[in-house]
Write a protein that holds these residues in place. Structure first.
Motif, mmCIF file in Angstrom:
data_model
loop_
_atom_site.group_PDB
_atom_site.id
_atom_site.type_symbol
_atom_site.label_atom_id
_atom_site.label_comp_id
_atom_site.label_asym_id
_atom_site.label_seq_id
_atom_site.Cartn_x
_atom_site.Cartn_y
_atom_site.Cartn_z
ATOM 1 N N LEU A 1 -1.977 6.583 10.250
ATOM 2 C CA LEU A 1 -0.550 6.825 10.001
ATOM 3 C C LEU A 1 0.209 7.045 11.303
ATOM 4 O O LEU A 1 1.386 6.703 11.415
ATOM 5 N N ILE B 1 -5.428 2.064 6.439
ATOM 6 C CA ILE B 1 -4.150 2.593 5.935
ATOM 7 C C ILE B 1 -4.177 2.389 4.416
ATOM 8 O O ILE B 1 -4.431 1.281 3.942
ATOM 9 N N ASN B 2 -3.920 3.447 3.682
ATOM 10 C CA ASN B 2 -4.053 3.341 2.224
ATOM 11 C C ASN B 2 -2.861 2.647 1.580
ATOM 12 O O ASN B 2 -1.879 3.280 1.225
ATOM 13 N N TYR C 1 -2.299 0.855 -1.665
ATOM 14 C CA TYR C 1 -2.942 0.611 -2.959
ATOM 15 C C TYR C 1 -1.983 0.060 -4.003
ATOM 16 O O TYR C 1 -2.422 -0.331 -5.076
ATOM 17 N N ASN C 2 -0.678 0.053 -3.727
ATOM 18 C CA ASN C 2 0.254 -0.338 -4.786
ATOM 19 C C ASN C 2 1.540 -0.936 -4.205
ATOM 20 O O ASN C 2 1.765 -0.899 -2.993
ATOM 21 N N GLN C 3 2.360 -1.468 -5.108
ATOM 22 C CA GLN C 3 3.557 -2.199 -4.697
ATOM 23 C C GLN C 3 4.595 -1.298 -4.045
ATOM 24 O O GLN C 3 5.320 -1.725 -3.156
ATOM 25 N N ARG C 4 4.674 -0.037 -4.482
ATOM 26 C CA ARG C 4 5.697 0.835 -3.898
ATOM 27 C C ARG C 4 5.349 1.163 -2.440
ATOM 28 O O ARG C 4 6.224 1.245 -1.582
ATOM 29 N N THR C 5 4.071 1.353 -2.167
ATOM 30 C CA THR C 5 3.645 1.571 -0.772
ATOM 31 C C THR C 5 3.900 0.307 0.052
ATOM 32 O O THR C 5 4.356 0.378 1.193
ATOM 33 N N PHE D 1 7.566 0.108 0.774
ATOM 34 C CA PHE D 1 7.925 1.112 1.780
ATOM 35 C C PHE D 1 7.541 0.634 3.178
ATOM 36 O O PHE D 1 8.347 0.699 4.118
ATOM 37 N N LEU D 2 6.325 0.114 3.315
ATOM 38 C CA LEU D 2 5.875 -0.312 4.644
ATOM 39 C C LEU D 2 6.597 -1.579 5.106
ATOM 40 O O LEU D 2 6.829 -1.771 6.301
ATOM 41 N N LYS E 1 9.681 -2.197 4.592
ATOM 42 C CA LYS E 1 10.950 -1.720 5.160
ATOM 43 C C LYS E 1 10.775 -1.264 6.614
ATOM 44 O O LYS E 1 11.687 -1.337 7.415
ATOM 45 N N LEU E 2 9.582 -0.778 6.933
ATOM 46 C CA LEU E 2 9.332 -0.304 8.301
ATOM 47 C C LEU E 2 8.967 -1.441 9.256
ATOM 48 O O LEU E 2 8.943 -1.240 10.467
ATOM 49 N N LEU F 1 -0.997 -7.474 -6.398
ATOM 50 C CA LEU F 1 -0.168 -7.276 -5.206
ATOM 51 C C LEU F 1 0.330 -8.618 -4.655
ATOM 52 O O LEU F 1 1.443 -8.713 -4.149
#
Lengths: 313, 331
Positions: free
Chosen positions: A111, A128-129, A131-135, A138-139, A141-142, A161
């Protein structure tokens, strides 16, 4: 997944082959020789850098950058990989320095690297974990450009995914090698030599393929590599190649081993080019792997299990 | 320094509250938390009852939703966050960045703690989580030495909770796949290490064998003590010797370094063991309450009492305890 009717292989983009970072401590010269040999192979993306232990400094960031320049000059993509576990201030400083370099794409192992890479394109390592679409969202966007699936996730999550991921974001699978399973504060190689991490004498250098752990009934089970615990069995997704192509996976990662890595790359490449049948390729890989093959994670089973190919042969 | 105690059910929650916990932590009855064992954990109604019991006695309640959802089951984690927030709990203990993002957006008024399963071990990682999700506390993975914990606290503005007592994870939490490698299920995906359905105990002429997913973890002579089988505490052949290649069957006890933890600026001590018993929670909470009070009153004069040591030794899994990674020589 069954073969789809009317499936046209040529329409599907072929996954690219990547080579993961060297996970073991090899002598400096051997590392340079290794990459010289790898440059002659059809691998397209090469990850390099120390991801396991910050005490291993036989190659400095400058050395990896130099190698990365050579890789780029050879027409391949170089990605700088970073430590999976960051504990000390010194490790953080080095990480910051690596992340300050803008020349190459960087693979975040912890992280902490995300903190430094935010706002520019980066790769999220399997450590880096995600595991799902929301993560994933989020990434992205970064600045996430590519992610390596956590190795315990199988085809159903990969499929979900991949259906979801936006255009331009790439998915890479750990496709061949001993599985990185865990990280610890303790150096297990030193521990088993009766040493502590602070006075390890770099004893992991005595095990260029790791230190094998066998159960009391003789099953090769784990493989100790410093603070990292790997599987003793060798994960192999080659038999799943038709399915992996159909899913739209972008890259397949081969993890370096102390011998035969170039040959393994060529076998994968031949299967990708459809000049070699993946099951035939797997039979050849079995001769080159440092342990029994496994593929259980792909089908949602225990990771050490082998279900896809060899049992039928 | 806050004492955070485990509650696997309502009876354990009440025991923790009655015997001096400042906060209790618990989970829903499914794989949204990392102690997903049969017969354990709380229904919504039980949480409501536990909350009332705790809040009436000025004790906080934290809900752990600290495993990693996948696309096919994401909704259940989101619903767990909504349910816990709706119940009015004092904090959610989360690990997954997606779940954190969801909770921070939907329930900005709810305190978020970064679970040990979130694998944040350094100022940059913790700062990242704070900046994006506003975490109010971080539970540290069991990897840092005491000196590193102290230094970390100097470099972050998030209060730190550490594990003080109970089972010892040897690997960085949240990134250990040993359990799924042997069984197909891991703390991340299933909420349990060594899920009971995959564990076998068998008496054989060679001794008692324990297996996970068919893999032999230990074969011990009659009378040798047996803890709950996890891969990291198994006995294997390495370099021609039979040994505990990763860690002895030992558990964590930091009681004797309590003044140092206090001086380092640790904000909360977590007791592991939601899967244990009411008796365990009662005894461990009592001892730690007494110890923290004594240490806070006069850290210089703090000494562990023989009675505390005896009680804690009696409830420890395995035959021995360790300060674990807080002591540099462990590494």
């Amino acid at each position: 997944m069954p073969e789809r009717a009317g499936f046209n292989m040529a329409e599907i983009q072929r996954p690219r082959l990547s080579l993961g970072p060297i996970l073991y401590l090899w002598p400096r010269e051997q590392v340079f020789d290794f990459y010289a040999e790898i440059l002659e192979t059809p691998v397209e993306v090469i990850y390099l850098g120390e991801t396991v232990c910050s005490k291993r400094r036989q190659l400095k960031p400058e050395d990896y950058w130099e190698l990365a320049e050579r890789i780029t000059a050879a027409g391949k993509e170089a990605v700088i990989s970073t430590l999976a576990l960051i504990e000390s201030e010194g490790e953080l400083k080095t990480l910051k320095r690596i992340c300050a370099d803008q020349r190459f794409l960087i693979e975040a192992g912890d992280l902490a690297a995300l903190e430094f890479l935010e706002g520019r394109p980066f790769v999220a390592a399997h450590s880096i974990n995600l595991y799902n679409q929301r993560t994933l969202d989020f990434l992205i966007k970064l600045g996430l450009k590519r992610w390596v699936m956590p190795v315990e996730l199988g085809r159903s999550t990969v499929a979900d995914l991949l259906k979801y991921r936006p255009v331009g974001v790439e998915c890479e699978l750990f496709a061949f090698g001993r599985l990185p399973l865990a990280y610890s504060a303790r150096c297990f190689t030193a521990y088993n030599r009766g040493l502590g991490k602070d006075n390890c004498n770099f004893c992991c250098g005595d095990y260029p393929g790791g230190l094998l752990v066998t159960t009391q009934e003789g099953q090769a089970f784990l493989n100790l590599n410093g603070i990292q615990t790997q599987s003793a069995t060798v994960h192999n997704l080659l038999p799943a190649l038709p399915e992996i192509r159909a899913l739209g996976v972008d890259l397949l990662r081969i993890s370096p081993q102390s011998q035969h890595t170039a040959e393994i790359i060529r076998i994968f490449a031949a299967c990708l080019d459809q000049t070699l049948d993946p099951l035939e390729g797997t039979m050849r890989l079995r001769q080159l792997a440092p342990g029994e093959l496994c593929d259980g994670y792909w089908t949602g089973q225990a990771g050490y299990r082998l279900g896809m190919a060899l049992e039928a042969h | 320094m806050e004492l955070v105690c485990p509650a696997g059910n309502l009876s354990m929650l009440k025991a923790a509250v009655d015997h001096g916990a400042d906060a209790v932590y618990l989970g829903f009855r499914d794989d949204t938390n990392a102690r997903h064992f049969a017969g354990l954990n709380f229904t919504d109604q039980q949480i409501a009852e536990g909350l009332k019991y705790a809040h009436d006695r000025r004790v906080k309640v934290f809900v752990a939703i600290n495993t990693y959802p996948q696309p096919h089951n994401w909704k259940r984690w989101a619903a767990a966050v909504d349910r816990a927030a709706g119940l009015g709990v004092d904090a959610l203990i989360l690990a997954d960045m997606g779940v954190l993002d969801y909770a921070a957006e939907r329930h900005p008024q709810v305190n978020l703690h970064l679970s040990v399963q979130g694998s944040a071990t350094n100022p940059a990682a913790i700062g990242f989580m704070q900046r994006h999700f506003g975490i109010k506390r971080v539970v540290l993975p069991r990897v840092l030495s005491l000196a590193q914990v102290a230094q970390l606290i100097q470099n972050i503005s998030v209060p730190v909770e550490i594990f003080g007592f109970g089972s010892l994870c040897v690997m960085v939490e949240g990134r250990c796949l040993l359990s799924s490698y042997a069984s197909g299920q891991s703390p991340n995906t299933f909420g349990a290490c060594s899920p009971a359905a995959h564990v076998e105990w068998r008496d054989t002429p060679q001794g008692q064998e324990t297996r996970l997913g068919g893999v032999l973890l230990e074969r011990r002579a009659p009378g040798e003590p047996a803890g709950y089988p996890t891969i990291c505490k198994g006995r294997y052949w390495v370099d021609g010797e039979l040994r505990h290649a990763i860690e002895e069957p030992t558990s964590l006890n930091t009681l004797e370094i309590l003044p140092k933890l206090l001086a380092a600026g640790v904000s909360a001590i977590k007791i592991e063991g939601r899967q244990r018993s009411t008796r365990y929670v009662t005894q461990v909470t009592q001892v730690w309450r007494e110890a923290i009070d004594a240490c806070t009153r006069n850290p210089q004069a703090f000494q562990t009492k023989e009675s505390w040591r005896k009680i804690l030794a009696a409830v420890s899994e395995g035959t021995q305890t360790t300060i674990g990674p807080y002591e540099r020589t462990w590494h």
